[in-house]
Design an enzyme around this catalytic site. Sequence first.
Site, PDB file in Angstrom:
ATOM      1  CE  LYS A   1     -31.027  -8.917  20.145  1.00  0.00           C
ATOM      2  NZ  LYS A   1     -31.039  -7.973  18.779  1.00  0.00           N
TER       3      LYS A   1
ATOM      4  CD  GLU B   1     -18.081 -15.773  11.915  1.00  0.00           C
ATOM      5  OE1 GLU B   1     -17.131 -15.124  11.539  1.00  0.00           O
ATOM      6  OE2 GLU B   1     -18.203 -16.736  11.573  1.00  0.00           O
TER       7      GLU B   1
ATOM      8  CB  CYS C   1     -15.977  -8.033  11.208  1.00  0.00           C
ATOM      9  SG  CYS C   1     -16.423  -8.236   9.825  1.00  0.00           S
TER      10      CYS C   1
ATOM     11  CD  GLU D   1     -14.333  -4.260  15.987  1.00  0.00           C
ATOM     12  OE1 GLU D   1     -14.766  -4.585  16.831  1.00  0.00           O
ATOM     13  OE2 GLU D   1     -14.466  -5.221  14.148  1.00  0.00           O
TER      14      GLU D   1
HETATM   15  P1  NAD Z   1     -22.686  -5.854  19.909  1.00  0.00           P
HETATM   16  O1  NAD Z   1     -21.880  -7.055  19.895  1.00  0.00           O
HETATM   17  O2  NAD Z   1     -22.872  -4.730  20.697  1.00  0.00           O
HETATM   18  O3  NAD Z   1     -24.258  -6.260  19.126  1.00  0.00           O
HETATM   19  C1  NAD Z   1     -24.835  -7.471  17.979  1.00  0.00           C
HETATM   20  C2  NAD Z   1     -25.895  -8.136  18.327  1.00  0.00           C
HETATM   21  O4  NAD Z   1     -26.069  -8.858  19.686  1.00  0.00           O
HETATM   22  C3  NAD Z   1     -27.032  -6.825  18.084  1.00  0.00           C
HETATM   23  O5  NAD Z   1     -27.974  -7.831  18.153  1.00  0.00           O
HETATM   24  C4  NAD Z   1     -27.155  -7.314  20.008  1.00  0.00           C
HETATM   25  O6  NAD Z   1     -29.042  -6.715  20.110  1.00  0.00           O
HETATM   26  C5  NAD Z   1     -26.771  -8.379  20.657  1.00  0.00           C
HETATM   27  N1  NAD Z   1     -26.730  -8.079  21.718  1.00  0.00           N
HETATM   28  C6  NAD Z   1     -25.454  -7.592  22.330  1.00  0.00           C
HETATM   29  N2  NAD Z   1     -25.800  -7.851  24.087  1.00  0.00           N
HETATM   30  C7  NAD Z   1     -26.378  -9.462  24.088  1.00  0.00           C
HETATM   31  C8  NAD Z   1     -26.437 -10.331  24.703  1.00  0.00           C
HETATM   32  N3  NAD Z   1     -25.626  -9.312  26.241  1.00  0.00           N
HETATM   33  N4  NAD Z   1     -27.260 -11.287  24.910  1.00  0.00           N
HETATM   34  C9  NAD Z   1     -27.322 -11.591  23.082  1.00  0.00           C
HETATM   35  N5  NAD Z   1     -27.451 -10.600  22.641  1.00  0.00           N
HETATM   36  C10 NAD Z   1     -26.864  -9.259  22.546  1.00  0.00           C
HETATM   37  O7  NAD Z   1     -22.047  -5.310  18.247  1.00  0.00           O
HETATM   38  P2  NAD Z   1     -22.469  -4.244  16.955  1.00  0.00           P
HETATM   39  O8  NAD Z   1     -21.862  -3.053  17.973  1.00  0.00           O
HETATM   40  O9  NAD Z   1     -24.339  -4.423  17.265  1.00  0.00           O
HETATM   41  O10 NAD Z   1     -21.482  -4.637  15.772  1.00  0.00           O
HETATM   42  C11 NAD Z   1     -20.130  -3.900  16.301  1.00  0.00           C
HETATM   43  C12 NAD Z   1     -19.446  -5.802  16.221  1.00  0.00           C
HETATM   44  O11 NAD Z   1     -19.657  -6.429  15.363  1.00  0.00           O
HETATM   45  C13 NAD Z   1     -17.690  -5.298  15.831  1.00  0.00           C
HETATM   46  O12 NAD Z   1     -17.238  -5.796  17.019  1.00  0.00           O
HETATM   47  C14 NAD Z   1     -17.786  -6.276  14.784  1.00  0.00           C
HETATM   48  O13 NAD Z   1     -16.325  -6.302  14.431  1.00  0.00           O
HETATM   49  C15 NAD Z   1     -18.739  -7.307  14.769  1.00  0.00           C
HETATM   50  N6  NAD Z   1     -19.332  -8.217  13.487  1.00  0.00           N
HETATM   51  C16 NAD Z   1     -18.436  -9.350  13.308  1.00  0.00           C
HETATM   52  C17 NAD Z   1     -18.570  -9.496  11.910  1.00  0.00           C
HETATM   53  C18 NAD Z   1     -17.194 -10.979  11.847  1.00  0.00           C
HETATM   54  O14 NAD Z   1     -18.262 -11.719  10.805  1.00  0.00           O
HETATM   55  N7  NAD Z   1     -16.920 -11.600  12.349  1.00  0.00           N
HETATM   56  C19 NAD Z   1     -19.513  -9.358  11.148  1.00  0.00           C
HETATM   57  C20 NAD Z   1     -19.727  -7.413  10.911  1.00  0.00           C
HETATM   58  C21 NAD Z   1     -19.664  -7.240  12.742  1.00  0.00           C
END
Ligand code: NAD
Length: 490
Positions: A187, A262, A296, A392
Amino acid sequence: MTEQIQGIREHMIINGKAVEMSHGERIPVYNPATGKVIAHQGEAGAEGVDQAVKAAHQALTNSEWTQMLPAQRERLLLKLADLVEANGDELAQLETTNNGKLLSMSYGLEVYSGAQWLRYMAGWATKVSGDVLNVSIPFPPNTGYHAYTRLEPVGVVAAIVPWNFPMLMAIWKMAPALAAGCTVVLKPAEETPLTAIRLAELALEAGIPAGVFNVITGTGEVTGAALTAHPLVNKISFTGSTEVGHIIARQAAQDMKRVALELGGKSPVLIFDDCDVEQAVQGAANAIFFNQGQVCTAGSRVYIQKGIYDEVVKGIAAMADQMVLGSGLDENTQIGPLVSARQKARVEKYIEIGQGEGRQVTSNTSVPEQGFFVRPTVFADVDIGARISQEEIFGPVLVANTFSDEAEAIALANQTQFGLGASVWTNDVNRIHRLVPAVTAGTVWVNTHNMLDPHMPFGGFKQSGVGREHGKSSVEAYLESKSVCIAYNK
Ligand code: NAD
């Protein structure tokens, strides 16, 4: 009116077929450089999730996929890498149009690195092996034992990715999972679904059997939640915010699903006065402004040794002020838009908070009216306890402060809930070896920042996650170990 852009698909890929569906209203997808809608995606919901997970489960049951030799799986992933490169123009344009990132970054990271990761992971398909175990079981008399471990695919993988590196992160999950013999339901983030759907189409073109790699679209709260809760999912591999990571960890614990997380970061950049100052200024600016700070491991906190503090802060601020904002499709652009109106509002809120917590050293020149642009911003003299030091932001906002010695630099580096990345800028080899073990982070860079490689494990300490991607550990994370013990008459 939606724009005409090559490669846009509004369907999902389930069991090898294009499936049009939406549980409720379709979700708009934007071009962040213009703020205009370019597509509408469906919400898979519980029904779409069920279809996709069942297809992935079916593909694991005495199927073409399970009968395949490891070398055949390797060849299919190599073919997919070739197709990603062959379709590189379309994929890069599509990624930039949907995410806002610079076209050069879409080529370099999503397409070129994506293909590189696919090829690296393809190689692991033929290298997975268990151990022969020299056991000491003493009875019954005249009995010997041949014991060994087999590594078997963990099963159906639910892969959930964020919007900052949409296609690359999809590949980071599907490539090792498929190399290990698993099947996947991916997804993508609701902001950036477009390249993942094209990737699934290319996977079919490469010959990866139907049901092995499915892509469903929708929101996290509805489709993501249904996917992580599905009983036929064996492993959840999630990249995203720490907040959602907690929700997913709880779900996984309840069902005893395997889980890799992650999550977020607040990575420190430590600049010592013996470094090459020009290189460090450039490095610190790139560490935070690359991909508009939506990384990230973005170097979002810079700590500078007292004697060179003013010079370094001034240098980074000057670079920030000179950066050209614009569409990622324009080759003169150095900073593209943020991914969404929501992300722009979030970053602007932090800039407002920062004005009360530090000294803004960048100017407030105007940004393009259309689209989701935010100026790169630097705050100096920000305390470690400030919100902009701890939370963040995920945008082009840097906080800076000083340190006097190594002990203070280490204390500042480690004083957040995160532990994803860090960089140290120094030419003192002894200092490097003291600092590397002292900094709590999954990756420590020295005189560089944000450099990744498929062979280099990547992941976080503390609230930045659980598990490692890339390298051998990436493939192992999609395998279960089974011990086999065969008795024989001596
Ligand atoms: P997010 O957590 O809001 O969303 C990430 C994904 O999770 C999306 O596909 C979203 O639809 C899904 N999601 C949201 N709620 C969910 C739920 N309840 N159940 C299942 N799936 C759900 O994050 P974002 O705003 O899209 O991305 C930014 C974040 O991602 C930042 O915190 C960043 O640090 C992190 N990130 C981490 C890494 C890493 O490798 N550590 C890499 C890139 C981004």
